[in-house]
Design a protein around this motif. Sequence first.
Motif, mmCIF file in Angstrom:
data_model
loop_
_atom_site.group_PDB
_atom_site.id
_atom_site.type_symbol
_atom_site.label_atom_id
_atom_site.label_comp_id
_atom_site.label_asym_id
_atom_site.label_seq_id
_atom_site.Cartn_x
_atom_site.Cartn_y
_atom_site.Cartn_z
ATOM 1 N N GLY A 66 0.881 -1.109 -0.184
ATOM 2 C CA GLY A 66 -0.042 0.142 -0.257
ATOM 3 C C GLY A 66 1.017 1.303 -0.091
ATOM 4 O O GLY A 66 2.006 1.000 -0.322
ATOM 5 N N LYS A 67 0.247 2.436 0.229
ATOM 6 C CA LYS A 67 1.110 3.512 0.198
ATOM 7 C C LYS A 67 2.006 3.932 1.375
ATOM 8 O O LYS A 67 2.999 4.478 1.357
ATOM 9 C CB LYS A 67 0.043 4.912 0.075
ATOM 10 N N ALA A 68 1.589 3.336 2.490
ATOM 11 C CA ALA A 68 2.367 3.464 3.707
ATOM 12 C C ALA A 68 2.764 2.271 4.299
ATOM 13 O O ALA A 68 3.721 2.107 5.331
ATOM 14 C CB ALA A 68 1.625 4.457 4.561
ATOM 15 N N THR B 22 5.109 8.806 2.767
ATOM 16 C CA THR B 22 4.049 9.747 3.235
ATOM 17 C C THR B 22 3.354 10.159 1.855
ATOM 18 O O THR B 22 4.156 10.578 1.172
ATOM 19 C CB THR B 22 4.690 10.723 3.979
ATOM 20 N N THR B 23 2.178 9.835 2.048
ATOM 21 C CA THR B 23 1.255 10.489 0.851
ATOM 22 C C THR B 23 0.215 11.340 1.005
ATOM 23 O O THR B 23 -0.358 11.029 2.389
ATOM 24 C CB THR B 23 0.920 9.403 -0.266
ATOM 25 N N ALA B 24 -0.249 12.058 0.251
ATOM 26 C CA ALA B 24 -1.659 12.945 0.497
ATOM 27 C C ALA B 24 -2.234 13.070 -0.769
ATOM 28 O O ALA B 24 -1.700 13.024 -1.994
ATOM 29 C CB ALA B 24 -1.402 14.122 1.317
ATOM 30 N N PHE B 25 -3.631 13.385 -0.813
ATOM 31 C CA PHE B 25 -4.203 13.703 -1.995
ATOM 32 C C PHE B 25 -4.103 12.559 -2.987
ATOM 33 O O PHE B 25 -3.859 12.707 -4.240
ATOM 34 C CB PHE B 25 -3.858 14.968 -2.532
ATOM 35 N N ASN B 26 -4.212 11.134 -2.524
ATOM 36 C CA ASN B 26 -4.207 10.175 -3.573
ATOM 37 C C ASN B 26 -2.682 9.912 -4.059
ATOM 38 O O ASN B 26 -3.019 9.682 -5.117
ATOM 39 C CB ASN B 26 -5.362 9.721 -4.388
ATOM 40 N N ALA B 27 -1.870 10.252 -3.142
ATOM 41 C CA ALA B 27 -0.513 9.853 -3.787
ATOM 42 C C ALA B 27 -0.027 10.976 -4.676
ATOM 43 O O ALA B 27 1.044 10.864 -5.246
ATOM 44 C CB ALA B 27 -0.244 8.448 -4.128
ATOM 45 N N GLN B 28 -0.835 12.131 -4.898
ATOM 46 C CA GLN B 28 -0.115 13.158 -5.831
ATOM 47 C C GLN B 28 0.765 13.875 -5.177
ATOM 48 O O GLN B 28 1.654 14.322 -5.933
ATOM 49 C CB GLN B 28 -1.443 14.230 -6.163
ATOM 50 N N PHE C 37 2.089 17.667 7.006
ATOM 51 C CA PHE C 37 2.214 17.271 5.514
ATOM 52 C C PHE C 37 1.709 17.733 4.485
ATOM 53 O O PHE C 37 2.101 18.501 3.372
ATOM 54 C CB PHE C 37 2.658 15.842 5.446
ATOM 55 N N ARG C 38 0.379 17.415 4.659
ATOM 56 C CA ARG C 38 -0.848 17.974 3.564
ATOM 57 C C ARG C 38 -0.589 19.385 3.391
ATOM 58 O O ARG C 38 -0.741 19.769 2.266
ATOM 59 C CB ARG C 38 -2.210 17.493 3.990
ATOM 60 N N GLN C 39 -0.578 20.157 4.656
ATOM 61 C CA GLN C 39 -0.429 21.683 4.333
ATOM 62 C C GLN C 39 0.802 22.147 4.321
ATOM 63 O O GLN C 39 0.944 23.450 4.435
ATOM 64 C CB GLN C 39 -1.394 22.186 5.258
ATOM 65 N N ASP D 141 -0.128 15.926 13.415
ATOM 66 C CA ASP D 141 -0.647 14.887 12.649
ATOM 67 C C ASP D 141 -0.142 15.155 11.016
ATOM 68 O O ASP D 141 0.229 16.185 10.839
ATOM 69 C CB ASP D 141 -2.020 14.749 12.725
ATOM 70 N N LYS D 142 -0.857 14.298 10.272
ATOM 71 C CA LYS D 142 -0.477 14.453 8.715
ATOM 72 C C LYS D 142 -0.758 15.749 8.154
ATOM 73 O O LYS D 142 -0.409 15.908 7.016
ATOM 74 C CB LYS D 142 -0.941 13.002 8.164
ATOM 75 N N ASP D 143 -1.760 16.411 8.649
ATOM 76 C CA ASP D 143 -2.087 17.716 7.926
ATOM 77 C C ASP D 143 -0.672 18.729 7.812
ATOM 78 O O ASP D 143 -0.755 19.478 7.178
ATOM 79 C CB ASP D 143 -3.059 18.318 8.944
HETATM 80 N N1 ASP Z 1 -3.806 8.447 2.406
HETATM 81 C C1 ASP Z 1 -4.094 9.335 1.377
HETATM 82 C C2 ASP Z 1 -3.220 9.385 0.417
HETATM 83 O O1 ASP Z 1 -2.249 9.060 0.064
HETATM 84 C C3 ASP Z 1 -4.906 10.612 1.365
HETATM 85 C C4 ASP Z 1 -4.573 11.425 2.854
HETATM 86 O O2 ASP Z 1 -4.083 10.639 3.896
HETATM 87 O O3 ASP Z 1 -4.551 12.780 2.902
HETATM 88 O O4 ASP Z 1 -3.201 9.735 -0.607
#
Ligand code: ASP
Length: 261
Positions: A10-12, A32-38, A219-221, A215-217
Amino acid sequence: MSRRKQIYEGKAKILFEGPEPGTLVQYFKDDTTAFNAQKKEVLNGKGVLNNRISEHFMINLEKIGIPTHFIKRINMREQLIKKVEIVPLEVICRNVAAGSICKMLGLEEGSDLPRSIIEFCYKKDELGDPLVSEEHIAAFNWATADEVDDMRAMTLRINDFLCGMFAAIGIRLIDFKVEFGRRTDENGDFQLLLADEISPDSCRLWDIETNKKLDKDRFRQDLGGVTEAYEEVAIRLGILKKETTSSAPTLSIVPNGDKSS
Ligand code: ASP
Ligand code: TMP
């Protein structure tokens, strides 16, 4: 890394065949991925932290009667788990508005919700894990009505427990995502188990005093300090110890009773 046969990546995390039938080894990656691994990055040490943090929650949730897939931690990056058939749903529990619910309902981030809200999303990366109703779940046979009831009840129980555990260490549990799996146990009885992981990858955690995101925000932000925030969660949970005796502080994992780390 283990030379066991790989079952799934999987992704992680990666799943390997386990040593006994009905078991798997779950390996935590630093990916570490976000926005569906974009958005994608390797954060050194994140997998070690998530392995240990998730172990901590799984052990404590078992103690309050939540059946989980967790058997034991094998080493810094691997856990022995029960093999399950994953229910293709992500179960989200929200206490405070953040993330997709803000977008969907026009809510302000950080505003209180009238009560804890459970959402079901269909696990399908290509579709961005869309929010689905119980009507969809029943019609497409993703889970039975009993399973949906059990997942909701277990998730609310997990929420109560985690809210208390985090409040005790000055953290507000904003929301989290869990996954469940099915298996038939040694006696031939059907079981629904908490599976996957619970970690700062799958929760929103804010410092109670400052609202700092832990948390992972981060990374996302693009807020920076992602691993440091996960470390802070682990330190507050008593899993990680900051050695302050030397001039350069070092971190060490606190042993949890087994000798396998
Ligand atoms: N886990 C999801 C991803 O990689 C999304 C996320 O956690 O924001 O893309
Ligand atoms: P959301 O607000 O983006 O829907 O996320 C709700 C919670 O679920 C949040 O704690 C992050 C977690 N989550 C995952 O664990 N995996 C995912 O793929 C997504 C989108 C969210």
